[in-house]
Motif scaffolding. Structure first.
Motif, PDB file in Angstrom:
ATOM      1  N   UNK A   1       0.986  -1.270  -0.047  1.00 53.99           N
ATOM      2  CA  UNK A   1      -0.053  -0.053  -0.036  1.00 53.99           C
ATOM      3  C   UNK A   1       0.637   1.372  -0.032  1.00 53.99           C
ATOM      4  N   UNK A   2       2.043   1.143   0.062  1.00 53.46           N
ATOM      5  CA  UNK A   2       2.914   2.382  -0.016  1.00 53.46           C
ATOM      6  C   UNK A   2       3.512   2.530  -1.143  1.00 53.46           C
ATOM      7  N   UNK A   3       3.718   3.591  -1.715  1.00 51.25           N
ATOM      8  CA  UNK A   3       4.164   4.118  -3.067  1.00 51.25           C
ATOM      9  C   UNK A   3       5.791   4.189  -2.654  1.00 51.25           C
ATOM     10  N   UNK A   4       6.594   3.487  -3.470  1.00 52.09           N
ATOM     11  CA  UNK A   4       8.097   3.542  -3.313  1.00 52.09           C
ATOM     12  C   UNK A   4       8.754   3.953  -4.734  1.00 52.09           C
ATOM     13  N   UNK A   5       9.531   4.916  -4.803  1.00 46.53           N
ATOM     14  CA  UNK A   5      10.017   5.563  -5.846  1.00 46.53           C
ATOM     15  C   UNK A   5      11.376   6.106  -5.587  1.00 46.53           C
TER      16      UNK A   5
ATOM     17  N   UNK B   1       4.000  -0.610 -11.268  1.00 46.99           N
ATOM     18  CA  UNK B   1       3.243  -1.934 -10.602  1.00 46.99           C
ATOM     19  C   UNK B   1       3.277  -2.052  -9.209  1.00 46.99           C
ATOM     20  N   UNK B   2       2.910  -3.344  -8.867  1.00 47.57           N
ATOM     21  CA  UNK B   2       2.761  -3.702  -7.532  1.00 47.57           C
ATOM     22  C   UNK B   2       3.796  -4.692  -7.070  1.00 47.57           C
TER      23      UNK B   2
END
Length: 180
Positions: A57-61, A129-130
């Motif tokens: 559920x966390x956005x990682x970038x 993606x996930x």
């Protein structure tokens, strides 16, 4: 010969200008290839693209190569979000089967430190993606992964004093986190 060997076989069979890995628990979003294509067209000199991904559920970038001497997680994911130019991958070499865990990090280390490849990251809105439940290396103990990381860094010629700093620093941090 295991997961890394399977990845290598797939990467060697790939015929595109850029290649990446979508592992068994990963979800590649429908617009990912369009986003990737735009980055490649607009940045013809890059060697790789780090796409933003979701994990739990966390956005990682992001992409922080300046931190590679201290920590390995300079790219949120080596699957789903990372795509490398095929000719750059051949220059760097494939995943090292001598590492049972973290062979993907060895590849990243060689890409950035030994071969000085140039990368770019997508914005937080451009999700590739996930990750799902991926994270083979994360299923191992803290000390096993730390020792494996030190072996990778040592094998790639990182300064011994910085390796000692990493061992002491991470061990103390782990100890303090467990105490409090």
């Amino acid at each position: 010969k295991g997961m890394w060997d399977a990845w290598n076989k797939g990467l060697k069979l790939a015929t595109g200008k850029f290649v990446g890995v979508v592992d068994s628990s990963n979800i590649l979003y429908p617009k990912a290839m369009e986003i990737l294509s735009n980055y490649i067209k607009n940045n013809p000199k890059i060697d790789f693209v780090c796409g933003t991904v979701i994990k739990d559920g966390r956005i990682l970038g992001g992409f922080n190569p300046e931190n590679i001497y201290k920590k390995f997680n300079i790219i949120p994911s080596s699957v789903v979000g990372l795509f490398i130019k095929t000719k750059s991958l051949k220059k760097v070499g494939y995943l090292n089967l001598n590492y049972k865990i973290q062979a993907d990090y060895d590849l990243l280390y060689r890409m950035i430190v030994k071969h000085n490849l140039k990368g770019i990251n997508s914005s937080g809105r451009e999700l590739f993606g996930d990750l799902g439940s991926s994270g083979f290396s994360k299923k191992h103990s803290f000390f096993k992964t730390l020792l494996n990381e030190i072996k990778i860094r040592n094998d790639n010629g990182q300064n011994k004093i910085s390796l000692l700093y990493i061992i002491i620093g991470r061990s103390l941090k782990k100890l303090l986190n467990n105490l409090f």
